[in-house]
Design a protein around this motif. Structure first.
Motif, PDB file in Angstrom:
ATOM      1  N   MET A  12      -0.987  28.387  -0.687  1.00 29.20           N
ATOM      2  CA  MET A  12      -1.083  26.940  -0.827  1.00 29.20           C
ATOM      3  C   MET A  12       0.244  26.398  -1.347  1.00 29.20           C
ATOM      4  SD  MET A  12      -3.834  24.688  -3.033  1.00 29.20           S
ATOM      5  CE  MET A  12      -5.205  25.271  -2.031  1.00 29.20           C
ATOM      6  N   SER A  13       0.787  25.402  -0.664  1.00 26.13           N
ATOM      7  CA  SER A  13       2.095  24.857  -1.021  1.00 26.13           C
ATOM      8  C   SER A  13       1.987  23.375  -1.337  1.00 26.13           C
ATOM      9  CB  SER A  13       3.084  25.064   0.126  1.00 26.13           C
ATOM     10  OG  SER A  13       3.185  26.429   0.482  1.00 26.13           O
ATOM     11  N   ALA A  14       2.955  22.862  -2.093  1.00 22.93           N
ATOM     12  CA  ALA A  14       3.014  21.443  -2.416  1.00 22.93           C
ATOM     13  C   ALA A  14       3.821  20.715  -1.351  1.00 22.93           C
ATOM     14  CB  ALA A  14       3.643  21.247  -3.784  1.00 22.93           C
ATOM     15  N   ILE A  15       3.257  19.639  -0.830  1.00 19.15           N
ATOM     16  CA  ILE A  15       3.918  18.841   0.209  1.00 19.15           C
ATOM     17  C   ILE A  15       4.140  17.434  -0.344  1.00 19.15           C
ATOM     18  CG2 ILE A  15       3.824  18.012   2.582  1.00 19.15           C
ATOM     19  CD1 ILE A  15       3.754  21.039   2.386  1.00 19.15           C
ATOM     20  N   LEU A  16       5.370  16.948  -0.282  1.00 16.86           N
ATOM     21  CA  LEU A  16       5.678  15.598  -0.741  1.00 16.86           C
ATOM     22  C   LEU A  16       5.632  14.628   0.439  1.00 16.86           C
ATOM     23  CD1 LEU A  16       6.603  13.568  -2.885  1.00 16.86           C
ATOM     24  CD2 LEU A  16       8.971  14.267  -2.408  1.00 16.86           C
ATOM     25  N   ILE A  17       4.878  13.551   0.278  1.00 16.45           N
ATOM     26  CA  ILE A  17       4.790  12.494   1.283  1.00 16.45           C
ATOM     27  C   ILE A  17       5.363  11.219   0.681  1.00 16.45           C
ATOM     28  CG2 ILE A  17       3.271  11.151   2.796  1.00 16.45           C
ATOM     29  CD1 ILE A  17       1.173  13.398   2.432  1.00 16.45           C
ATOM     30  N   ILE A  18       6.410  10.674   1.300  1.00 20.96           N
ATOM     31  CA  ILE A  18       6.979   9.398   0.868  1.00 20.96           C
ATOM     32  C   ILE A  18       6.667   8.378   1.953  1.00 20.96           C
ATOM     33  CG2 ILE A  18       9.032   8.182   0.079  1.00 20.96           C
ATOM     34  CD1 ILE A  18      10.304  10.822  -0.621  1.00 20.96           C
ATOM     35  N   GLU A  19       5.643   7.569   1.703  1.00 23.71           N
ATOM     36  CA  GLU A  19       5.120   6.614   2.694  1.00 23.71           C
ATOM     37  C   GLU A  19       4.564   5.411   1.947  1.00 23.71           C
ATOM     38  OE1 GLU A  19       4.190   4.384   5.318  1.00 23.71           O
ATOM     39  OE2 GLU A  19       4.655   6.282   6.327  1.00 23.71           O
ATOM     40  N   ASP A  20       5.084   4.209   2.251  1.00 30.88           N
ATOM     41  CA  ASP A  20       4.650   3.023   1.512  1.00 30.88           C
ATOM     42  C   ASP A  20       3.402   2.370   2.090  1.00 30.88           C
ATOM     43  OD1 ASP A  20       6.201   2.244   3.766  1.00 30.88           O
ATOM     44  OD2 ASP A  20       6.375   0.238   2.937  1.00 30.88           O
ATOM     45  N   ASP A  21       3.000   2.740   3.300  1.00 24.69           N
ATOM     46  CA  ASP A  21       1.765   2.221   3.887  1.00 24.69           C
ATOM     47  C   ASP A  21       0.597   3.020   3.287  1.00 24.69           C
ATOM     48  OD1 ASP A  21      -0.529   1.910   5.572  1.00 24.69           O
ATOM     49  OD2 ASP A  21       0.749   1.178   7.173  1.00 24.69           O
ATOM     50  N   TYR A  22      -0.202   2.378   2.428  1.00 26.07           N
ATOM     51  CA  TYR A  22      -1.246   3.103   1.696  1.00 26.07           C
ATOM     52  C   TYR A  22      -2.249   3.764   2.633  1.00 26.07           C
ATOM     53  CZ  TYR A  22      -5.202   4.085  -1.334  1.00 26.07           C
ATOM     54  OH  TYR A  22      -6.226   4.716  -1.990  1.00 26.07           O
ATOM     55  N   ALA A  23      -2.696   3.028   3.655  1.00 27.30           N
ATOM     56  CA  ALA A  23      -3.715   3.576   4.557  1.00 27.30           C
ATOM     57  C   ALA A  23      -3.179   4.802   5.290  1.00 27.30           C
ATOM     58  CB  ALA A  23      -4.163   2.507   5.555  1.00 27.30           C
ATOM     59  N   LEU A  24      -1.957   4.693   5.827  1.00 30.08           N
ATOM     60  CA  LEU A  24      -1.390   5.831   6.540  1.00 30.08           C
ATOM     61  C   LEU A  24      -1.083   6.968   5.578  1.00 30.08           C
ATOM     62  CD1 LEU A  24      -0.310   7.181   9.066  1.00 30.08           C
ATOM     63  CD2 LEU A  24       1.858   5.980   8.722  1.00 30.08           C
ATOM     64  N   GLY A  25      -0.548   6.635   4.410  1.00 28.05           N
ATOM     65  CA  GLY A  25      -0.243   7.676   3.436  1.00 28.05           C
ATOM     66  C   GLY A  25      -1.479   8.454   3.031  1.00 28.05           C
ATOM     67  N   THR A  26      -2.586   7.738   2.835  1.00 26.97           N
ATOM     68  CA  THR A  26      -3.848   8.397   2.484  1.00 26.97           C
ATOM     69  C   THR A  26      -4.316   9.313   3.616  1.00 26.97           C
ATOM     70  OG1 THR A  26      -4.481   6.508   1.111  1.00 26.97           O
ATOM     71  CG2 THR A  26      -6.235   8.013   1.785  1.00 26.97           C
ATOM     72  N   ALA A  27      -4.177   8.826   4.859  1.00 22.72           N
ATOM     73  CA  ALA A  27      -4.568   9.648   6.011  1.00 22.72           C
ATOM     74  C   ALA A  27      -3.703  10.898   6.105  1.00 22.72           C
ATOM     75  CB  ALA A  27      -4.457   8.828   7.297  1.00 22.72           C
ATOM     76  N   LEU A  28      -2.407  10.761   5.835  1.00 19.36           N
ATOM     77  CA  LEU A  28      -1.511  11.920   5.884  1.00 19.36           C
ATOM     78  C   LEU A  28      -1.851  12.898   4.759  1.00 19.36           C
ATOM     79  CD1 LEU A  28       1.941  10.242   6.664  1.00 19.36           C
ATOM     80  CD2 LEU A  28       0.358  11.353   8.247  1.00 19.36           C
ATOM     81  N   LEU A  39       8.661  12.092   5.407  1.00 21.10           N
ATOM     82  CA  LEU A  39       9.482  10.972   4.971  1.00 21.10           C
ATOM     83  C   LEU A  39       9.441   9.813   5.961  1.00 21.10           C
ATOM     84  CD1 LEU A  39      11.668   9.797   3.049  1.00 21.10           C
ATOM     85  CD2 LEU A  39      13.365  11.068   4.392  1.00 21.10           C
ATOM     86  N   ASP A  40       9.006   8.655   5.471  1.00 19.11           N
ATOM     87  CA  ASP A  40       9.046   7.431   6.271  1.00 19.11           C
ATOM     88  C   ASP A  40      10.450   6.834   6.188  1.00 19.11           C
ATOM     89  OD1 ASP A  40       8.356   5.184   7.732  1.00 19.11           O
ATOM     90  OD2 ASP A  40       7.496   4.137   6.022  1.00 19.11           O
ATOM     91  N   ILE A  41      10.937   6.254   7.293  1.00 20.77           N
ATOM     92  CA  ILE A  41      12.266   5.637   7.272  1.00 20.77           C
ATOM     93  C   ILE A  41      12.216   4.265   6.608  1.00 20.77           C
ATOM     94  CG2 ILE A  41      14.037   4.601   8.734  1.00 20.77           C
ATOM     95  CD1 ILE A  41      13.885   6.916  10.576  1.00 20.77           C
ATOM     96  N   GLY A  42      11.172   3.488   6.894  1.00 23.06           N
ATOM     97  CA  GLY A  42      11.095   2.123   6.383  1.00 23.06           C
ATOM     98  C   GLY A  42      10.445   2.039   5.016  1.00 23.06           C
ATOM     99  N   LEU A  43      11.197   2.306   3.966  1.00 21.84           N
ATOM    100  CA  LEU A  43      10.681   2.267   2.596  1.00 21.84           C
ATOM    101  C   LEU A  43      11.079   0.952   1.917  1.00 21.84           C
ATOM    102  CD1 LEU A  43      11.529   5.939   1.567  1.00 21.84           C
ATOM    103  CD2 LEU A  43       9.291   5.013   2.200  1.00 21.84           C
ATOM    104  N   PRO A  44      10.339   0.530   0.890  1.00 16.45           N
ATOM    105  CA  PRO A  44      10.597  -0.788   0.294  1.00 16.45           C
ATOM    106  C   PRO A  44      11.888  -0.866  -0.510  1.00 16.45           C
ATOM    107  CG  PRO A  44       8.858   0.355  -0.897  1.00 16.45           C
ATOM    108  CD  PRO A  44       9.139   1.160   0.326  1.00 16.45           C
ATOM    109  N   ASP A  45      12.343   0.252  -1.085  1.00 16.99           N
ATOM    110  CA  ASP A  45      13.511   0.194  -1.977  1.00 16.99           C
ATOM    111  C   ASP A  45      14.793   0.718  -1.360  1.00 16.99           C
ATOM    112  OD1 ASP A  45      12.415   2.736  -1.896  1.00 16.99           O
ATOM    113  OD2 ASP A  45      13.004   3.234  -3.941  1.00 16.99           O
ATOM    114  N   MET A  46      14.690   1.581  -0.362  1.00 14.79           N
ATOM    115  CA  MET A  46      15.877   2.114   0.295  1.00 14.79           C
ATOM    116  C   MET A  46      15.467   2.714   1.637  1.00 14.79           C
ATOM    117  SD  MET A  46      16.610   5.732  -1.705  1.00 14.79           S
ATOM    118  CE  MET A  46      16.509   5.065  -3.355  1.00 14.79           C
TER     119      MET A  46
END
Length: 443
Positions: free
Chosen positions: A1-17, A51-58
């Motif tokens: 079992m590994s840790a996966i980092l998800i950087i996604e500002d869309d809550y619905a999509l992030g939750t699905a991922l 990693l999502d490209i369209g993030l709110p801060d950068m």
């Protein structure tokens, strides 16, 4: 079992991922900004980054650049809702391991993530920077879903120096794709030369072209039409290429495998080029790109600021089948701009056979981008091995999930607003959202 980092500002999509990551047996960490993601990577070690490209801060590309400086071997899956050629090339330059366009196919995401976490993949070498003027002058216009494979293929071809094959119908942009590869490769700034293979009557003619191209890029157009003697010379050259040598690209509007079967193309030539094949789609498969393509061609005439397409004219362009593809579109717009005398382009300014397509509304649905994309997706679903039986209801649920996910994003993920806009009973919409996994029962 590994840790996966998800950087996604869309809550619905992030939750699905995050749910999809859990289904693969790994532990997701979901964060909504690039800053938070980079801070988390300082504290914890992750097996992969989504990693999502369209993030709110950068920009996600800036995050990727920072990550690569510290973790060159970390598998990174880049996802974006605004997939463009620039994004694909930039992501490839910065070392993205995989690249997917939204709306995401969660089954494809699952397969991609499993492949990334199964073992650490080597990060592709960054692309050399192309000259600024060349990058602006040579590009592919559009953002249709069917172009994403082309963008990724071009990025991979530009990253290396091996032969590549560009396929697609006549007039679809194969030569342009080859020029983009050259412009973003290590050969950028050197000679780009194209030759019609039918003109290479013998080995000497091909040898002359190879020598004249020097260390640039030689594009062999319609390689399936190359005469036998020239093919024999090319096969020998590929088996023991000299140094220095030109980079070879080939294009064809015919089926190269069929050409090998009927003996018009040598198998060793096909296998040398087909390791990296870039299929350029027909224009009728990406009619959603017609507005931006039209604006681009009108701008080339210096007329974009003065000449605009009226809605009926654009509807006719989108309903037309485009047998001549992008090349035909450019000629049609040249004609229409001339007929409009610098004013708005109306239906009457289009060639009669193009304008006539607007009279039959069914033409749009039978030849449009949706029909082609849906047909390709259905073929894939019916031929892919699946753990569960594929029924009409499961196919309908998958299609409805994509549609509802897109519609929700248009209404700020508020089902009540969506139900009002669609004149749908709220309870019915909630039931559909639960069935397609877009809303939990407690919500």
């Amino acid at each position: 079992m590994s840790a996966i980092l998800i950087i996604e500002d869309d809550y619905a999509l992030g939750t699905a991922l995050a749910l999809a990551v859990r289904r693969t047996g790994h532990l997701p960490t979901l964060l909504a900004s690039g800053t938070a993601g980079l801070e988390a990577m300082k504290r914890e070690t992750f097996a992969a980054l989504v990693l999502d490209i369209g993030l709110p801060d950068m920009s996600g590309l800036r995050v990727l650049e920072t990550v690569r400086a510290k973790s060159p071997a970390l598998p990174v899956l880049v996802v974006t809702a605004h997939a463009t050629l620039d994004h694909a090339i930039s992501a490839q330059k910065l070392g993205a391991t995989e690249y997917l366009a939204k709306p995401l196919d969660l089954k494809q995401f699952d397969q991609t993530l499993r492949a990334l976490v199964a073992k650490t993949l080597p990060v592709d070498a960054p692309l050399p920077a192309a000259p600024a003027n060349m990058a602006r002058a040579v590009t592919l216009i559009g953002a249709a879903a069917c172009l994403q494979e082309v963008f990724v293929g071009i990025a991979k071809a530009a990253a290396g120096d091996v032969p590549a094959l560009v396929t697609g119908p006549s007039g679809s942009g194969k030569s342009l794709a080859a020029a983009v590869i050259h412009a973003h490769s290590t050969r950028a700034g050197k000679k780009l030369h194209s030759v019609e293979c039918l003109q290479l009557k013998d080995a000497a003619a091909l040898a002359t072209q190879l020598t004249a191209t020097n260390e640039g890029t030689l594009v062999l157009k319609e390689i399936t039409q190359m005469p036998a003697e020239a093919q024999a010379h090319l096969a020998a050259w590929l088996a023991a290429p000299p140094t220095p040598r030109p980079r070879l690209l080939a294009s064809t509007s015919a089926d190269p495998r069929e050409a090998v079967r009927n003996g018009t193309l040598r198998a060793e030539i096909f296998y040398a080029f087909s390791t990296l094949t870039i299929p350029v789609p027909a224009l009728h498969e990406r009619t959603g790109d017609l507005p931006v393509l039209s604006a681009y061609f009108l701008e080339l005439r210096g007329a974009a600021s003065r000449i605009q397409l009226t809605p009926p004219a654009l509807a006719a362009l989108q309903a037309y089948a485009w047998p001549g593809n992008v090349r035909e579109l450019r000629h049609v717009l040249d004609y229409a701009a001339t007929m409009s005398r610098g004013g708005a382009i109306f239906l009457s300014h289009l060639p009669a056979h193009v304008a006539a397509s607007a009279q039959d509304a069914s033409t749009l649905s039978s030849t449009g981008e949706l029909d082609v994309a849906l047909g390709r997706w259905l073929d894939q679903q019916l031929t892919m091995p699946s753990e569960t039986t594929t029924t009409y209801d499961t196919l309908q649920d998958r299609i409805e999930a994509v549609m509802l996910r897109h519609l929700l994003s248009r209404f700020e993920n508020k089902p009540t607003h969506l139900a009002t806009a669609l004149s749908m009973n709220r309870a019915t919409l909630r039931q559909k959202l639960r069935r397609t996994g877009l809303q939990r029962d407690e919500e």
